[in-house]
Design a protein around this motif. Sequence first.
Motif, PDB file in Angstrom:
ATOM      1  N   VAL A 201       0.827  -1.197   0.000  1.00 39.20           N
ATOM      2  CA  VAL A 201       0.000   0.000   0.000  1.00 39.20           C
ATOM      3  C   VAL A 201       0.865   1.252   0.000  1.00 39.20           C
ATOM      4  O   VAL A 201       2.078   1.188   0.203  1.00 39.20           O
ATOM      5  CB  VAL A 201      -0.946   0.030   1.226  1.00 39.20           C
ATOM      6  CG1 VAL A 201      -1.908  -1.139   1.200  1.00 39.20           C
ATOM      7  CG2 VAL A 201      -0.161   0.061   2.526  1.00 39.20           C
ATOM      8  N   TYR A 202       0.197   2.383  -0.204  1.00 40.19           N
ATOM      9  CA  TYR A 202       0.841   3.694  -0.181  1.00 40.19           C
ATOM     10  C   TYR A 202       0.040   4.582   0.752  1.00 40.19           C
ATOM     11  O   TYR A 202      -1.180   4.470   0.827  1.00 40.19           O
ATOM     12  CB  TYR A 202       0.854   4.314  -1.590  1.00 40.19           C
ATOM     13  CG  TYR A 202       1.581   3.452  -2.585  1.00 40.19           C
ATOM     14  CD1 TYR A 202       2.929   3.657  -2.843  1.00 40.19           C
ATOM     15  CD2 TYR A 202       0.929   2.421  -3.248  1.00 40.19           C
ATOM     16  CE1 TYR A 202       3.611   2.848  -3.747  1.00 40.19           C
ATOM     17  CE2 TYR A 202       1.598   1.606  -4.141  1.00 40.19           C
ATOM     18  CZ  TYR A 202       2.941   1.824  -4.386  1.00 40.19           C
ATOM     19  OH  TYR A 202       3.605   1.017  -5.262  1.00 40.19           O
ATOM     20  N   LEU A 203       0.722   5.479   1.440  1.00 42.90           N
ATOM     21  CA  LEU A 203       0.031   6.455   2.272  1.00 42.90           C
ATOM     22  C   LEU A 203      -0.332   7.648   1.408  1.00 42.90           C
ATOM     23  O   LEU A 203       0.523   8.202   0.702  1.00 42.90           O
ATOM     24  CB  LEU A 203       0.901   6.897   3.444  1.00 42.90           C
ATOM     25  CG  LEU A 203       1.174   5.832   4.497  1.00 42.90           C
ATOM     26  CD1 LEU A 203       2.107   6.382   5.568  1.00 42.90           C
ATOM     27  CD2 LEU A 203      -0.128   5.342   5.118  1.00 42.90           C
ATOM     28  N   LYS A 204      -1.585   8.042   1.452  1.00 34.37           N
ATOM     29  CA  LYS A 204      -2.053   9.145   0.622  1.00 34.37           C
ATOM     30  C   LYS A 204      -1.340  10.453   0.933  1.00 34.37           C
ATOM     31  O   LYS A 204      -1.199  11.303   0.064  1.00 34.37           O
ATOM     32  CB  LYS A 204      -3.563   9.322   0.800  1.00 34.37           C
ATOM     33  CG  LYS A 204      -4.371   8.155   0.272  1.00 34.37           C
ATOM     34  CD  LYS A 204      -5.847   8.358   0.534  1.00 34.37           C
ATOM     35  CE  LYS A 204      -6.658   7.181   0.021  1.00 34.37           C
ATOM     36  NZ  LYS A 204      -8.095   7.356   0.307  1.00 34.37           N
ATOM     37  N   HIS A 205      -0.876  10.610   2.166  1.00 36.79           N
ATOM     38  CA  HIS A 205      -0.240  11.861   2.578  1.00 36.79           C
ATOM     39  C   HIS A 205       1.288  11.820   2.508  1.00 36.79           C
ATOM     40  O   HIS A 205       1.952  12.780   2.897  1.00 36.79           O
ATOM     41  CB  HIS A 205      -0.685  12.243   3.994  1.00 36.79           C
ATOM     42  CG  HIS A 205      -0.462  11.153   5.006  1.00 36.79           C
ATOM     43  ND1 HIS A 205       0.763  10.895   5.567  1.00 36.79           N
ATOM     44  CD2 HIS A 205      -1.320  10.250   5.524  1.00 36.79           C
ATOM     45  CE1 HIS A 205       0.647   9.880   6.409  1.00 36.79           C
ATOM     46  NE2 HIS A 205      -0.604   9.466   6.398  1.00 36.79           N
ATOM     47  N   ASP A 206       1.865  10.734   1.994  1.00 35.48           N
ATOM     48  CA  ASP A 206       3.325  10.628   1.884  1.00 35.48           C
ATOM     49  C   ASP A 206       3.782  11.255   0.570  1.00 35.48           C
ATOM     50  O   ASP A 206       3.491  10.731  -0.505  1.00 35.48           O
ATOM     51  CB  ASP A 206       3.751   9.152   1.940  1.00 35.48           C
ATOM     52  CG  ASP A 206       5.243   8.952   1.746  1.00 35.48           C
ATOM     53  OD1 ASP A 206       6.011   9.928   1.879  1.00 35.48           O
ATOM     54  OD2 ASP A 206       5.644   7.802   1.468  1.00 35.48           O
TER      55      ASP A 206
ATOM     56  N   ALA B  70       0.672  12.098  -9.015  1.00 41.22           N
ATOM     57  CA  ALA B  70       0.628  13.553  -9.042  1.00 41.22           C
ATOM     58  C   ALA B  70       1.317  14.124  -7.819  1.00 41.22           C
ATOM     59  O   ALA B  70       2.061  15.091  -7.898  1.00 41.22           O
ATOM     60  CB  ALA B  70      -0.819  14.043  -9.125  1.00 41.22           C
ATOM     61  N   MET B  71       1.096  13.488  -6.648  1.00 40.43           N
ATOM     62  CA  MET B  71       1.739  13.955  -5.428  1.00 40.43           C
ATOM     63  C   MET B  71       3.244  13.728  -5.518  1.00 40.43           C
ATOM     64  O   MET B  71       4.036  14.582  -5.123  1.00 40.43           O
ATOM     65  CB  MET B  71       1.183  13.241  -4.203  1.00 40.43           C
ATOM     66  CG  MET B  71       1.887  13.646  -2.913  1.00 40.43           C
ATOM     67  SD  MET B  71       1.220  12.871  -1.455  1.00 40.43           S
ATOM     68  CE  MET B  71      -0.089  14.019  -1.091  1.00 40.43           C
ATOM     69  N   LYS B  72       3.637  12.604  -6.055  1.00 40.83           N
ATOM     70  CA  LYS B  72       5.073  12.264  -6.140  1.00 40.83           C
ATOM     71  C   LYS B  72       5.809  13.230  -7.061  1.00 40.83           C
ATOM     72  O   LYS B  72       6.936  13.618  -6.789  1.00 40.83           O
ATOM     73  CB  LYS B  72       5.236  10.838  -6.620  1.00 40.83           C
ATOM     74  CG  LYS B  72       6.652  10.352  -6.557  1.00 40.83           C
ATOM     75  CD  LYS B  72       6.757   8.869  -6.875  1.00 40.83           C
ATOM     76  CE  LYS B  72       8.169   8.394  -6.689  1.00 40.83           C
ATOM     77  NZ  LYS B  72       8.289   6.962  -6.838  1.00 40.83           N
ATOM     78  N   THR B  73       5.198  13.635  -8.143  1.00 42.19           N
ATOM     79  CA  THR B  73       5.888  14.489  -9.107  1.00 42.19           C
ATOM     80  C   THR B  73       5.836  15.957  -8.719  1.00 42.19           C
ATOM     81  O   THR B  73       6.670  16.731  -9.155  1.00 42.19           O
ATOM     82  CB  THR B  73       5.282  14.332 -10.520  1.00 42.19           C
ATOM     83  OG1 THR B  73       3.891  14.610 -10.464  1.00 42.19           O
ATOM     84  CG2 THR B  73       5.523  12.940 -11.041  1.00 42.19           C
ATOM     85  N   THR B  74       4.887  16.364  -7.870  1.00 34.12           N
ATOM     86  CA  THR B  74       4.790  17.780  -7.486  1.00 34.12           C
ATOM     87  C   THR B  74       5.534  18.110  -6.220  1.00 34.12           C
ATOM     88  O   THR B  74       5.750  19.252  -5.907  1.00 34.12           O
ATOM     89  CB  THR B  74       3.312  18.216  -7.336  1.00 34.12           C
ATOM     90  OG1 THR B  74       2.689  17.410  -6.339  1.00 34.12           O
ATOM     91  CG2 THR B  74       2.571  18.108  -8.646  1.00 34.12           C
ATOM     92  N   ASN B  75       5.929  17.111  -5.441  1.00 38.61           N
ATOM     93  CA  ASN B  75       6.625  17.377  -4.167  1.00 38.61           C
ATOM     94  C   ASN B  75       8.078  17.003  -4.235  1.00 38.61           C
ATOM     95  O   ASN B  75       8.585  16.243  -4.862  1.00 38.61           O
ATOM     96  CB  ASN B  75       5.959  16.632  -3.024  1.00 38.61           C
ATOM     97  CG  ASN B  75       4.603  17.218  -2.724  1.00 38.61           C
ATOM     98  OD1 ASN B  75       4.450  18.422  -2.684  1.00 38.61           O
ATOM     99  ND2 ASN B  75       3.622  16.362  -2.541  1.00 38.61           N
TER     100      ASN B  75
END
Length: 76
Positions: A22-27, A71-76
């Motif tokens: 799994v992945y954490l949505k806030h990570d 999207a979170m991974k590429t923007t942070n």
Amino acid sequence: MLYLSVMPTAHIEYTFDISDFVYLKHDPEQRVRQVIAWNIFKDGEIMYELVCGSYQSKHYAFEMSKEPDMAMKTTN
């Protein structure tokens, strides 16, 4: 004399199985984690114990996803 106590059974629905990745949505790094245990509380609440390398943490299902948020991974 032998007495047996019969405990009522409960049906508990869980979102993730033990050994799921799994992945954490806030990570922001979207690191993959593995479910290694469930913590089930008296009121039926479930927390999932996750491991990422040597780090363990506990989370609720709403914090987790089976797919990374690219999207979170590429923007942070």
